[in-house]
Design a protein around this motif. Structure first.
Motif, PDB file in Angstrom:
ATOM      1  N   VAL A   1       0.618  15.132   1.958  1.00 27.28           N
ATOM      2  CA  VAL A   1       1.969  14.576   2.061  1.00 27.28           C
ATOM      3  C   VAL A   1       2.555  14.278   0.680  1.00 27.28           C
ATOM      4  N   VAL A   2       1.747  13.648  -0.189  1.00 27.02           N
ATOM      5  CA  VAL A   2       2.277  13.214  -1.489  1.00 27.02           C
ATOM      6  C   VAL A   2       1.598  13.901  -2.665  1.00 27.02           C
ATOM      7  N   ALA A   3       0.734  14.876  -2.406  1.00 28.67           N
ATOM      8  CA  ALA A   3      -0.022  15.575  -3.467  1.00 28.67           C
ATOM      9  C   ALA A   3      -0.813  14.564  -4.282  1.00 28.67           C
ATOM     10  N   ASN A   4      -0.658  14.569  -5.591  1.00 32.77           N
ATOM     11  CA  ASN A   4      -1.385  13.611  -6.431  1.00 32.77           C
ATOM     12  C   ASN A   4      -0.627  12.296  -6.609  1.00 32.77           C
ATOM     13  N   GLY A   5       0.350  12.084  -5.731  1.00 34.48           N
ATOM     14  CA  GLY A   5       1.184  10.888  -5.791  1.00 34.48           C
ATOM     15  C   GLY A   5       2.535  11.137  -6.415  1.00 34.48           C
ATOM     16  N   SER A   6       2.742  12.333  -6.958  1.00 38.29           N
ATOM     17  CA  SER A   6       3.983  12.642  -7.661  1.00 38.29           C
ATOM     18  C   SER A   6       5.094  13.120  -6.725  1.00 38.29           C
ATOM     19  N   ARG A   7       4.738  13.541  -5.518  1.00 43.82           N
ATOM     20  CA  ARG A   7       5.738  14.032  -4.587  1.00 43.82           C
ATOM     21  C   ARG A   7       6.107  12.912  -3.606  1.00 43.82           C
ATOM     22  N   VAL A   8       7.325  12.399  -3.686  1.00 40.12           N
ATOM     23  CA  VAL A   8       7.770  11.307  -2.822  1.00 40.12           C
ATOM     24  C   VAL A   8       8.446  11.898  -1.593  1.00 40.12           C
TER      25      VAL A   8
ATOM     26  N   TYR B   1       8.213   4.390   0.592  1.00 39.64           N
ATOM     27  CA  TYR B   1       8.038   3.072  -0.020  1.00 39.64           C
ATOM     28  C   TYR B   1       6.621   2.582   0.254  1.00 39.64           C
ATOM     29  N   PRO B   2       5.930   1.966  -0.730  1.00 38.62           N
ATOM     30  CA  PRO B   2       6.329   1.678  -2.119  1.00 38.62           C
ATOM     31  C   PRO B   2       5.880   2.741  -3.124  1.00 38.62           C
ATOM     32  N   LEU B   3       5.627   3.980  -2.650  1.00 41.34           N
ATOM     33  CA  LEU B   3       5.160   5.027  -3.563  1.00 41.34           C
ATOM     34  C   LEU B   3       6.146   5.251  -4.709  1.00 41.34           C
ATOM     35  N   ASN B   4       7.453   5.169  -4.404  1.00 38.16           N
ATOM     36  CA  ASN B   4       8.439   5.383  -5.469  1.00 38.16           C
ATOM     37  C   ASN B   4       8.322   4.331  -6.574  1.00 38.16           C
ATOM     38  N   ILE B   5       7.917   3.120  -6.224  1.00 40.06           N
ATOM     39  CA  ILE B   5       7.708   2.075  -7.227  1.00 40.06           C
ATOM     40  C   ILE B   5       6.463   2.375  -8.064  1.00 40.06           C
TER      41      ILE B   5
ATOM     42  N   LEU C   1       0.826  -1.217   0.000  1.00 35.59           N
ATOM     43  CA  LEU C   1       0.000   0.000   0.000  1.00 35.59           C
ATOM     44  C   LEU C   1       0.851   1.255   0.000  1.00 35.59           C
ATOM     45  N   PRO C   2       0.728   2.129  -1.017  1.00 38.50           N
ATOM     46  CA  PRO C   2       1.480   3.386  -1.024  1.00 38.50           C
ATOM     47  C   PRO C   2       0.802   4.433  -0.133  1.00 38.50           C
ATOM     48  N   GLU C   3       1.585   5.416   0.273  1.00 36.20           N
ATOM     49  CA  GLU C   3       0.996   6.564   0.960  1.00 36.20           C
ATOM     50  C   GLU C   3       0.198   7.372  -0.059  1.00 36.20           C
TER      51      GLU C   3
ATOM     52  N   ASN D   1       5.959  19.596 -13.085  1.00 37.45           N
ATOM     53  CA  ASN D   1       4.657  20.253 -12.969  1.00 37.45           C
ATOM     54  C   ASN D   1       3.830  19.644 -11.836  1.00 37.45           C
ATOM     55  N   ALA D   2       4.517  19.209 -10.782  1.00 35.78           N
ATOM     56  CA  ALA D   2       3.830  18.610  -9.637  1.00 35.78           C
ATOM     57  C   ALA D   2       3.058  19.692  -8.877  1.00 35.78           C
ATOM     58  N   PRO D   3       1.937  19.343  -8.261  1.00 31.19           N
ATOM     59  CA  PRO D   3       1.175  20.326  -7.480  1.00 31.19           C
ATOM     60  C   PRO D   3       2.042  20.914  -6.378  1.00 31.19           C
TER      61      PRO D   3
END
Length: 514
Positions: free
Chosen positions: A222-229, A237-241, A215-217, A254-256
């Motif tokens: 914390v991670v915006a739309n998932g683009s900010r690690v 981890y595992p968001l970077n994957i 499960l990713p964060e 162009n990350a939020p």
């Protein structure tokens, strides 16, 4: 151009803006998770949500056996159900706000550790006092999985697709309603009632490991739309994957923008609960949920005393209720998405007409707001009436010992309708409290579980006093009165929400100037 109020103040949901122009947008995607990644996340959080229902429903068929083994009355054992419901209502008010600030993965990890420890203690419980205390702790660990899961769905889905995903989520958390009593009855009747706690120990231990791996964060602050690690390992981890394997096209440049850090607001669920633009619909759902729990709690004793069923047979009688719940929420989720698209298309067409009219006579027309209540709540009165009729059927057929198939069929209808309403209302509240979605889910949980705790504590004494038929006829009458809640919501909530948003905006402006 007319736009619907932003779902995330930093960024519009791409499918929830009413745009008359067809100019391409340079906005980043609402979520960088592609469809298969979203499905994996939904499966994980739906599985996590099964623990609350499993711990509750696996317990029902064993109530008479536990009372006999511990040498206490059935009424005292029923209080362990009541205490479970009380903490099921209170716990998400802590874990929901924590997950809205610290992250979904952190909250999940702590709740499962608490649940695992409580189940081990319950499996070894030797007296009634230990049983009731550890049931409260077990509830504290399991109940918040629903609120956190709702938050995750709010993080990664847009309003146009949220109804369907919420339906899948609701179906997942309702699987134990169907199979929990069957498993509980089988375990209690063969291996003994302690086995109903050893099973969740194994299940939760294995699942906690899988959750931390897969499960990713998703928390947008914390991670915006998932683009900010983020730098923290538990969120990284595992968001970077997921970032490397997504099929959604997105530009890292162009990350939020970052959002301000928020404080944990433990009073958030309580404020949502008493807010005038949420309270009517939440109280309505709480009453219907409480009556549903009253009928489920009474089923074991009623079917044993009136029809002479064994523990395993009692467990089997719960299947219809659980299947109705799952099928209902899956179908309702799809209808929610279709309803939303239909209302949205009509609104866009009307907005286009009004834009042209404003060009000629702008002083005569006001800017319109999207009718969210109409898009989400149209099915509620239908489900409400059907549940009232099914409850009356349930009560009077048991009263006169009609063939057991009839009250069992009535539980199918009751489960279908009440869970469908729950799915509708939870989706609606996640829509309007997009930045506090876990807290919004916690507010629903708080109300419904406290109401259910009160209802389950007196349902058997009421049945003993006036009979099964009269008891559930009274319940149906109370539910019909409660139907005024959705009518108030339909008529006034849009204006109340707009007023609250303006007040909040003014408060933020005043704070920034100060």
């Amino acid at each position: 151009m007319s736009t619907i109020p932003d779902e995330n103040q930093q960024q519009l949901e791409p499918d929830f803006s009413v745009t008359i122009s067809t100019t391409p947008s340079s906005e980043p995607p609402y979520s960088i998770f592609d469809q298969r990644q979203k499905w994996l996340v939904i499966v994980i959080v739906s599985t996590a949500a099964t623990f609350s229902g499993l711990a509750s429903n696996i317990y029902f068929p064993a109530l008479p056996t536990i009372a006999t083994d511990m040498n206490v009355s059935l009424e005292l054992i029923d209080l362990t159900v009541t205490s479970y419901l009380i903490f099921q209502g209170l716990a998400p008010s802590l874990w929901g706000p924590v997950s809205d600030v610290k992250g979904r993965r952190v909250a999940y990890a702590f709740t499962f550790i608490v649940f695992l420890g409580a189940c081990i203690g319950l499996a070894e419980a030797k007296n009634y006092a230990t049983l009731i205390v550890l049931r409260c702790l077990q509830s504290t660990g399991s109940a918040s999985t629903i609120a956190i899961g709702s938050g995750v769905i709010g993080d990664i889905t847009t309003r146009a697709e949220r109804g369907g995903f919420m339906g899948i989520f609701q179906a997942g958390l309702l699987v134990p309603v169907a199979i929990g009593p069957v498993i509980g009855g089988a375990l209690a009747g063969t291996l003994g009632w302690r086995a109903i706690f050893w099973l969740p120990v194994i299940y939760s231990g294995v699942f906690l490991i899988a959750l931390l791996i897969l499960l990713p964060e998703t928390l947008r602050s914390v991670v915006a739309n998932g683009s900010r690690v983020p730098s923290r390992l538990i969120a990284r981890y595992p968001l970077n994957i997921y970032n490397k394997t997504t099929k959604v096209k997105w530009d890292p440049e162009n990350a939020p923008p970052s959002t301000p850090k928020k404080r944990i607001d433990l009073t958030g669920p309580f404020r949502i609960l008493v807010s005038k633009h949420a309270a009517p619909i939440i109280v309505f759902l709480a009453i219907y949920y409480a009556v549903w729990q009253m009928s489920i709690t009474a089923m074991s004793s009623l079917f044993k005393n009136r029809y002479g069923l064994t523990e395993i047979q009692i467990g089997l009688t719960f299947i219809a209720n659980g299947v109705g719940s799952m099928v209902g929420t899956l179908i309702t989720g799809k209808i929610l998405d279709l309803d939303y698209r239909k209302v949205k298309a009509k609104f866009e067409a009307q907005s286009a007409v009004n834009v042209e009219a404003r060009t000629e006579a702008p002083q005569n027309l006001e800017q319109e707001d999207f009718p969210l209540e109409k898009a989400r709540l149209r099915l509620v009165p239908i489900f409400s009436v059907l549940q009232c009729l099914s409850l009356i059927l349930f009560g009077w057929t048991i009263q006169y010992s009609v063939h057991i198939a009839v009250p069992i069929i009535s539980t199918f209808i009751t489960g279908w309708t009440v869970v469908s309403m729950q799915s509708v209302i939870m989706t609606y509240l996640v829509d309007i409290y997009h930045e506090k979605s876990a807290a919004a889910s916690a507010s629903i949980n708080l109300a419904r579980c406290l109401f259910a705790a009160g209802g389950t504590s007196f349902v058997m004494p009421l049945i003993d006093a006036v009979g099964v038929g009269v008891t559930f006829t009274i319940c149906a009458a109370v539910q019909l009165v409660a139907l005024s809640g959705p009518l108030i919501q339909w008529r006034f909530a849009a204006a109340w929400r707009k007023e609250a948003e303006q007040h909040e905006t003014q408060g933020q402006v005043s704070s920034s100037k100060a």
